[in-house]
Scaffold this active site. Sequence first.
Site, short mmCIF file in Angstrom:
data_model
loop_
_atom_site.label_atom_id
_atom_site.label_comp_id
_atom_site.label_asym_id
_atom_site.label_seq_id
_atom_site.Cartn_x
_atom_site.Cartn_y
_atom_site.Cartn_z
N HIS A 162 3.68 -1.20 3.76
CA HIS A 162 3.07 0.11 3.52
C HIS A 162 4.23 1.10 3.29
O HIS A 162 5.12 1.20 4.13
CB HIS A 162 2.26 0.52 4.75
N GLU A 203 1.30 5.49 0.75
CA GLU A 203 0.73 6.69 1.39
C GLU A 203 1.16 7.93 0.63
O GLU A 203 2.33 8.07 0.27
CB GLU A 203 1.21 6.76 2.85
N SER A 253 0.87 -1.18 0.00
CA SER A 253 0.00 0.00 0.00
C SER A 253 0.91 1.22 0.00
O SER A 253 2.08 1.14 0.41
CB SER A 253 -0.95 -0.01 1.21
N ASP A 260 -2.16 15.43 16.08
CA ASP A 260 -1.36 16.21 17.03
C ASP A 260 -1.85 17.65 17.03
O ASP A 260 -2.55 18.06 16.10
CB ASP A 260 0.12 16.19 16.62
N PHE A 301 13.01 13.88 11.47
CA PHE A 301 11.67 13.36 11.68
C PHE A 301 11.71 12.15 12.62
O PHE A 301 10.86 12.00 13.50
CB PHE A 301 11.05 13.01 10.32
C1 LIG Z 1 0.36 5.21 9.85
C2 LIG Z 1 0.24 6.61 10.42
C3 LIG Z 1 -0.47 7.58 9.73
C4 LIG Z 1 -0.61 8.88 10.23
N1 LIG Z 1 -1.31 9.82 9.51
C5 LIG Z 1 -1.51 11.05 10.03
C6 LIG Z 1 -2.31 12.03 9.33
O1 LIG Z 1 -2.79 11.78 8.23
N2 LIG Z 1 -2.48 13.24 9.91
C7 LIG Z 1 -1.95 13.55 11.14
O2 LIG Z 1 -2.17 14.67 11.61
N3 LIG Z 1 -1.18 12.66 11.82
C8 LIG Z 1 -0.96 11.42 11.30
N4 LIG Z 1 -0.21 10.50 11.98
C9 LIG Z 1 0.42 10.90 13.26
C10 LIG Z 1 -0.51 10.68 14.48
O3 LIG Z 1 -1.63 11.53 14.39
C11 LIG Z 1 0.32 10.99 15.73
O4 LIG Z 1 1.32 10.04 15.89
C12 LIG Z 1 -0.47 11.20 17.02
O5 LIG Z 1 0.41 11.74 17.99
C13 LIG Z 1 -1.08 9.95 17.62
O6 LIG Z 1 -2.12 9.47 16.88
P1 LIG Z 1 -2.76 8.03 17.22
O7 LIG Z 1 -3.89 7.84 16.32
O8 LIG Z 1 -1.71 7.01 17.28
O9 LIG Z 1 -3.30 8.35 18.72
P2 LIG Z 1 -3.92 7.45 19.85
O10 LIG Z 1 -3.90 6.01 19.48
O11 LIG Z 1 -5.20 8.03 20.27
O12 LIG Z 1 -2.91 7.62 21.08
C14 LIG Z 1 -1.74 8.36 21.08
C15 LIG Z 1 -1.29 8.58 22.53
O13 LIG Z 1 -2.30 9.32 23.21
C16 LIG Z 1 -2.40 8.88 24.55
N5 LIG Z 1 -3.74 8.34 24.83
C17 LIG Z 1 -4.48 7.51 24.06
N6 LIG Z 1 -5.67 7.25 24.65
C18 LIG Z 1 -5.68 7.93 25.81
C19 LIG Z 1 -6.64 8.09 26.85
N7 LIG Z 1 -7.84 7.50 26.82
N8 LIG Z 1 -6.32 8.91 27.89
C20 LIG Z 1 -5.14 9.54 27.95
N9 LIG Z 1 -4.18 9.41 26.97
C21 LIG Z 1 -4.45 8.63 25.94
C22 LIG Z 1 -1.35 7.82 24.76
O14 LIG Z 1 -0.18 8.43 25.24
C23 LIG Z 1 -1.12 7.30 23.35
O15 LIG Z 1 0.19 6.77 23.21
C24 LIG Z 1 -0.02 9.21 11.49
C25 LIG Z 1 0.73 8.24 12.17
C26 LIG Z 1 0.87 6.95 11.66
C27 LIG Z 1 1.69 5.94 12.38
#
Ligand SMILES: Cc1cc2nc3c(=O)[nH]c(=O)nc-3n(C[C@H](O)[C@H](O)[C@H](O)COP(=O)(O)OP(=O)(O)OC[C@H]3O[C@@H](n4cnc5c(N)ncnc54)[C@H](O)[C@@H]3O)c2cc1C
Length: 279
Positions: A260, A9, A7, A101, A210
């Site tokens: 990916h 990105e 896949s 973020d 990065f």
């Molecule tokens: C494959 C991939 C694609 C991405 N694409 C994008 C994109 O398109 N746009 C973008 O802006 N970013 C993107 N990111 C970056 C991502 O948004 C960041 O890494 C962000 O900091 C975490 O997102 P997550 O979905 O992993 O968060 P989550 O899975 O929600 O968690 C991240 C952290 O938040 C904390 N957390 C989670 N749940 C709780 C809770 N209930 N209470 C308190 N703390 C909690 C924990 O510390 C956890 O480690 C991508 C990252 C990856 C790996």
Amino acid sequence: MTTITTSFEFFPPKTQVLQDALLKVAGALAPLKPSFVSVTYGAGGTTRDRTHALVDQLQTQFGLRAAAHLTCVGTTRGEIDMIARDYWAKNITHIVALRGDAPDMSTPYVPHPDGYAYARDLVEGLGKIASFEISVAAYPETHPEAKNVQDDMDNLKRKQDAGATRAITQFFFDNHAYLQFCEHAVKSGITIPIVPGLLPISNFEKACEFAGKCGAHVPKQLKKTFDGLVPGTDAFKAAAINAAIEQATYLKKHGVRHFHYYTLNRADLVMPVCRAIEG
Ligand SMILES: Cc1cc2nc3c(=O)[nH]c(=O)nc-3n(C[C@H](O)[C@H](O)[C@H](O)COP(=O)(O)OP(=O)(O)OC[C@H]3O[C@@H](n4cnc5c(N)ncnc54)[C@H](O)[C@@H]3O)c2cc1C
């Protein structure tokens, strides 16, 4: 012969010139028949319309199965639900569900008071709207904000339990970290595929910068490989392709069947890597 799936990105370009260039890249990569391509969502939802348009275009113009990234940042549940319904209506049925973020990465993430707080909540919300295929993020070297390794793993498990069907990892160069992470995931009850996200390096300095931000270890050997090489030169490109092939070959030997690629909207590095790994 082992079947390898891929896949790709992409990110939504800012200008028409870059958009045209990306469509050429998509056209060049389409014959590799990726399982899906995905389009990122700019920090704080800044690319909302461009992400949407590009996903739509990749699907209709190139017949690619396109997944839209969607984040929780700065948006109410109502708005996100509306975006998701719109995707579903346009036959975009795969979402990469993320927390995102803070737009200014130096400040901590704060959930929107009326929004989905974390990726797990978004996954659950999407599941109530339609039967989306949902991918989520995973961190072989631990998310920088996680309290510890197990806390991060528990978070991935919560995303799986909420309905995610695939995890895609943050890019990494340390294969050992990924393989250990997968083992740990299985022991933690995670059964969804954990697809490695690979970054063919187009600029070593930027890749290191990065990597520093997301906690990815850059092995000494890799530093040595790129030492003295100038980005954009044939020598640099050859080194980048070789390094990515070496990484993917090792993972393939250890059972990985889906890769990916973080393409950075380029085909020249990804294409030879895919050909080498699929062959
Ligand atoms: C494959 C991939 C694609 C991405 N694409 C994008 C994109 O398109 N746009 C973008 O802006 N970013 C993107 N990111 C970056 C991502 O948004 C960041 O890494 C962000 O900091 C975490 O997102 P997550 O979905 O992993 O968060 P989550 O899975 O929600 O968690 C991240 C952290 O938040 C904390 N957390 C989670 N749940 C709780 C809770 N209930 N209470 C308190 N703390 C909690 C924990 O510390 C956890 O480690 C991508 C990252 C990856 C790996």
